[in-house]
Design an enzyme around this catalytic site. Sequence first.
Site, PDB file in Angstrom:
ATOM      1  N   GLU A 419       0.896  -1.242   0.053  1.00 19.02           N
ATOM      2  CA  GLU A 419       0.106  -0.142  -0.038  1.00 19.02           C
ATOM      3  C   GLU A 419       0.992   1.186   0.016  1.00 19.02           C
ATOM      4  O   GLU A 419       0.583   2.276   0.837  1.00 19.02           O
ATOM      5  CB  GLU A 419      -1.052  -0.084   1.183  1.00 19.02           C
ATOM      6  CG  GLU A 419      -1.998  -1.292   1.229  1.00 19.02           C
ATOM      7  CD  GLU A 419      -2.813  -1.192   2.366  1.00 19.02           C
ATOM      8  OE1 GLU A 419      -4.197  -1.613   2.233  1.00 19.02           O
ATOM      9  OE2 GLU A 419      -2.492  -1.292   3.318  1.00 19.02           O
ATOM     10  N   GLU A 496      -4.153 -10.351   0.317  1.00 17.99           N
ATOM     11  CA  GLU A 496      -4.890 -10.377   1.535  1.00 17.99           C
ATOM     12  C   GLU A 496      -6.201 -10.748   1.062  1.00 17.99           C
ATOM     13  O   GLU A 496      -6.863 -10.351   0.271  1.00 17.99           O
ATOM     14  CB  GLU A 496      -4.788  -9.059   2.208  1.00 17.99           C
ATOM     15  CG  GLU A 496      -3.617  -8.537   2.563  1.00 17.99           C
ATOM     16  CD  GLU A 496      -3.546  -6.909   3.318  1.00 17.99           C
ATOM     17  OE1 GLU A 496      -4.511  -6.520   3.456  1.00 17.99           O
ATOM     18  OE2 GLU A 496      -2.463  -6.254   3.181  1.00 17.99           O
TER      19      GLU A 496
END
Length: 975
Positions: A419, A496
């Site tokens: 991220e 994820e």
Amino acid sequence: MDRTTPVPGDDALDLTSTGPGTGGIAPRARFDSGLPELSLDGQWRFLLSPSPLAAPAGVGEEDFDDSGWGSIPVPSSWPMHGHGQPAYTNVVYPFPVDPPFVPDANPIGDHRRRFDVPDELLGGALLRFDGVDSAAAVWLNGRLLGTTRGSRLPTEFEVGDLLRRRDNVLAVRVAQFSAASYVEDQDMWWLPGIFRSVTLLAHPAGALRDVFVHAAFAGGRGELRVEVDGPDRELTRVSVPELDVRDLAPGVTLDAGPVRPWSAERPHLYDLVVRTPAQRVTLRVGFRTVTVEDSQIRVNGNPVLFRGVNRHEHHPDFGRAVPAQTALDELRLMKRHNLNAIRTSHYPPHPDVLRWADELGFYVIDECDLETHGFSHVGWRRNPSGDPAYRDALLDRMARMVERDKNHPSVLIWSLGNEAGVGDNLEAMAGWVKERDPSRLVHYEGDWQRAGYVDVYSRMYPSVTEVEAIGQFEEPEVDDPELDAHRRGLPFLMCEYAHAMGNGPGGLSEYQAAFESSPRLHGGFVWEWLEHGIHRTTPDGVRYDAYGGDFGEPVHDGNFVIDGLVSADRVPRPGLLDVKKVVEPVRMAVGEDWRTLSLTNLHDVSDLSEFALRWCVRDETGRRSDGGLDPVRVAPGQSATVALPAEVTGERIDGRVLTVSLVLAHAADWAPEGHEVAWCQAGRVPAQPVAPVASPAAPVSTPDGLRLGPALFDAGTGLLRCLRGLPVDGPEFGLWRAPTDNDRGTDSTAGGRRPADADVWERLGLPRLVSRTVSVESTGDGLVVVRRSGTAGRDHAVDVTYRWESDGAGLRLAVEVNPVGPWTGTWARIGIDLTLPATLTEVEWAGLGPGPKYPDTGQAQRQGWYSATVADLGVDYVRPQENGARAGVSRLRLRDPASGRELTVRGPEFSFTARPWSQRALASARHTFDLAPDGRLYLMLDHAQHGIGTASCGPGPLPRYTLTPGPARFDLWFE
């Protein structure tokens, strides 16, 4: 010393520097050098100052007076030892986004340690810091060695010319925040300190600086090449005794002959020795090759499926300083629950973790210490991933991870970070690693629409539908045809998924079915392994797990840090048991006639020769018979059907349950002999249909109310007040549950258009449901009670008809539910609530167990007969929420052990929850200590439940598990 008197080196931290640390040697591999070491772990002198300006001057000087300081253990995170407070944020920075600057209020931790050195370390040495958060300046015997950056990465300094036998002085000044903090915005607690070991390593003249082992596998044979960096390269030789490899020169490629390849299923390692005139270096190496072929990730030519988990490093008492035994036990626990892969979110782990991954057998995505998620709140302006000022620092972080971990066969994939948005620095990192180590794949999820520099297509939290489309190469196109073609040729994984926050995760089975449906899909990594609770104690001595906001942080993300398959104490949550079942590597099914057993081997390598098969048959009285089955070998990816012995087939009678288990035939490093890896069942607990009473008793009006068989009802409300002397209050109609973390989340796959289920229920008024009695009618064959349940300010309602019958000994209840008015959205449940004496503490049931189950969870639960206490039924989630429902139940018995009084409930299939506090109390509690028994037992009997999903970060319940308003009917029997 007067702060106004400058001391050379006091400004060495240079907190606004966007570059890497200074003064250290070039990054290198972690290996056993065979030379002496001296651990500097232990008690250090320590002083915490609120800011750089308030910190004392001259701490690096040998004669600095630290006698007034306290002490702290190293390794440690200083907030965990009473110095300052932990702070948690998920995305937002706890300071203004103003790179490279950080606030003046920047805690400074000064550490000092005196130590003696044995003679064998005086001929040359390195000083290694394995982890310092976030930035440090280091002095030895008054000389500034340099600075550290990259909290989760090692830094080594040459110190041989500075050491003396007695009274060496090591000083380290650590700043909590620095310009480097902008690239360390991982979802975790901000915990500064020297949190990994400090070690002095002998490094005499002639010692090897680095070793890079290339051990490939193809066609059943190994290929070996060892690169070394040292002064006596021509005198350096390599041997692998088990393979009879001796005196191999560095840089020479050798056909090592037939070898046993390394894989997560069979992690064979060879001892490799590098000898020089100065030392004997040992490494444990595995022969394996990672490739991408036909959009598949292959290890040694075999396609792999990741049954993975994201692993942070956290301890509830020590913060980031996780004890070695705790970490090793974690990995063994993962193996025992069928996990075969780890993503080191979101930084390189302690180096021992990768050694254990090699030995135990895990596929690893090793992730760089990089995240800049907080820049998303400012439109990604000045994001370090695209800022040239940060380029050298990011390349340095990538190099230090790769160099440290390059000799681990478990590491299949290098990840650039997490991220961190997009930017040229990411592409530069990928370019460097592909040149340095082309034998592994490169991963980065954050630029999946445009990144042509990655080797895998990775996503977070897509829906099952989208995953299935990707498996068929049907994902939406991107604008650049070349990039689109590149991405469509890549294997796919979910870095994820299945956000394991609180009660959940729901929907695991559908994801796994998708993974197994397409060769392109390589599974995923559940978020996440561990809850990050911090142990705290209330004034009256009750221990609990604290989360964001509990330490007075002005900016925090609450309990979003409490999202794991195990608690902070490493106790498995129900979700971990579900994961184990869903991802089990062998699928088994017993034929309807109990004559055959079919097996599908989902392993990548194993032919099942390391397993044994066992069976047992149980009925309501307990275990009837058990035994073993002949070993079965099935090639990876293949299926077989074998005959069950007559002994098994002869046990097939209604009311019996057969369980077949695949277990370890021999003990492994991670589990004992007999450990269960997979299982299946045939047969089921007998159903308990509730038929109309043949000769029903008529209600009798008494001064106390209406009596029907063994029951007494309130004549005005029609509510049950007593059943054979047992006080009862109810039934009240129930549509609501105490929201789970997933109920409170917004479905991220719905483009923000789908509100949180908990918000929908609040808007519908389900928590405030009130009822009025419409009618109470005594008939010749029973009692009919009609009640309307509605909510304040709304014109929708539910008419519920309760039809009671009795045969004189028990009660039959038929419930009819009919919505009235404009209902929208979803309901949490359809059921009835009873309030009973708290003395009913013992519970027995027939159905699914022993743990909880909701419509899209509970895959680990089995048909059987179970018992527990009321206290044992609950799950102590850190933030209290709906929990503990048992489903598929045909009979429930509650018992008071002191008086012997019992309440039995039967039905065709229902779920129940029993707890010593109300739904409202459960919903209003923030921590476990907020819940206290109030002297009553609250029993919920449910006909239907809304699914759990993973909307805390991901999709909500799938449509098949969504409970929409509508009519319902169900029957129960009470006695």
